[in-house]
Design a protein around this motif. Structure first.
Motif, PDB file in Angstrom:
ATOM      1  N   THR A 147       9.949  17.012  19.962  1.00 23.28           N
ATOM      2  CA  THR A 147       9.249  16.647  21.195  1.00 23.28           C
ATOM      3  C   THR A 147      10.237  16.002  22.153  1.00 23.28           C
ATOM      4  O   THR A 147      11.168  15.312  21.742  1.00 23.28           O
ATOM      5  N   ILE A 148      10.042  16.252  23.430  1.00 23.91           N
ATOM      6  CA  ILE A 148      10.807  15.588  24.483  1.00 23.91           C
ATOM      7  C   ILE A 148       9.802  14.988  25.449  1.00 23.91           C
ATOM      8  O   ILE A 148       8.934  15.696  25.968  1.00 23.91           O
ATOM      9  N   LEU A 191       9.509  23.591  20.345  1.00 24.61           N
ATOM     10  CA  LEU A 191       9.877  22.529  21.280  1.00 24.61           C
ATOM     11  C   LEU A 191       8.608  22.148  22.037  1.00 24.61           C
ATOM     12  O   LEU A 191       7.932  23.016  22.592  1.00 24.61           O
ATOM     13  N   PHE A 192       8.284  20.853  22.003  1.00 23.62           N
ATOM     14  CA  PHE A 192       7.106  20.358  22.719  1.00 23.62           C
ATOM     15  C   PHE A 192       7.590  19.493  23.878  1.00 23.62           C
ATOM     16  O   PHE A 192       8.253  18.478  23.677  1.00 23.62           O
ATOM     17  N   LEU A 193       7.286  19.911  25.094  1.00 17.52           N
ATOM     18  CA  LEU A 193       7.698  19.192  26.299  1.00 17.52           C
ATOM     19  C   LEU A 193       6.525  18.409  26.860  1.00 17.52           C
ATOM     20  O   LEU A 193       5.451  18.963  27.084  1.00 17.52           O
ATOM     21  N   ASN A 194       6.752  17.124  27.107  1.00 13.68           N
ATOM     22  CA  ASN A 194       5.744  16.255  27.695  1.00 13.68           C
ATOM     23  C   ASN A 194       6.285  15.747  29.013  1.00 13.68           C
ATOM     24  O   ASN A 194       7.121  16.394  29.636  1.00 13.68           O
ATOM     25  N   SER A 195       5.876  14.588  29.444  1.00 12.89           N
ATOM     26  CA  SER A 195       6.350  14.026  30.700  1.00 12.89           C
ATOM     27  C   SER A 195       7.861  13.811  30.643  1.00 12.89           C
ATOM     28  O   SER A 195       8.370  13.125  29.759  1.00 12.89           O
ATOM     29  N   LEU A 196       8.571  14.402  31.587  1.00 14.72           N
ATOM     30  CA  LEU A 196      10.027  14.304  31.653  1.00 14.72           C
ATOM     31  C   LEU A 196      10.467  13.466  32.840  1.00 14.72           C
ATOM     32  O   LEU A 196      11.609  13.567  33.288  1.00 14.72           O
TER      33      LEU A 196
END
Length: 182
Positions: free
Chosen positions: A6-7, A147-152
């Motif tokens: 996760t990012i 790959l899990f993308l969250n608030s960047l």
């Protein structure tokens, strides 16, 4: 090899529950209702809970609790709150070696006021949680299936780099973007 990486954001949260929070209807409020308390007063807090929050860390813990080998990439300051986040993630069996750490600033922090009706108001300090650097993410050292993308923090550069890296390496992507990414 990780099942998922996760990012996203990493925040230290404190939940406060008290009896002195009053609800008032107000037509200028975005929700129509405001949670209020008397200015200059002292309100007793009944419950106090410290925990880790943030989209990246919350998702990582959820995946790890499902038995998936999980790593999380986020950004914290070198302060007590950053250390607490990393320790909590390690207890949850989430790999933290890819985290970015800053010697200045403060780790993101939220105070969540819980009304007796269970509705909440969040006071949010973004801090180092908005400082994820695309250059510092060591994609070449990461092996994962998902790959899990969250608030960047609104970093289009990181979003683009992550998506291209995943595409080039046959990695599946899931996303729950923050407001700035939308």
């Amino acid at each position: 090899m990780f099942d998922i990486v996760t990012i996203g954001s990493a925040t230290r949260d404190v939940f406060l529950r008290g009896e002195g929070f009053e609800l008032r209807q107000h037509e200028d409020s975005p929700t129509g209702t405001e949670q209020c308390f008397p200015l200059g007063s002292k309100i007793e807090i009944r419950d106090l809970v410290f925990t880790t929050g943030g989209g990246g860390t919350n998702a990582a813990v959820t995946f790890a609790r499902q038995g998936l080998k999980t790593a999380c990439i986020g950004s914290v300051a070198d302060d007590i709150n950053g250390k607490e986040i990393l320790e909590e993630l390690k207890k949850e069996k989430v790999e933290t070696k890819f985290f970015q750490k800053s010697d200045s600033g403060h780790t993101a922090y939220s105070v969540i006021l819980i009304h007796p009706n269970a509705e909440r108001t969040i006071l949010s300090y973004k801090g180092e949680g908005q400082s994820l650097s695309a250059e510092k993410v060591l994609f070449k050292k990461i092996k994962t299936k998902w790959l899990f993308l969250n608030s960047l923090g609104g970093s289009y550069e990181l979003l683009q780099k992550a998506v291209w890296w995943a595409k080039e390496n046959g990695i599946k992507i899931a996303s729950n973007p923050g407001g700035k990414e939308l």
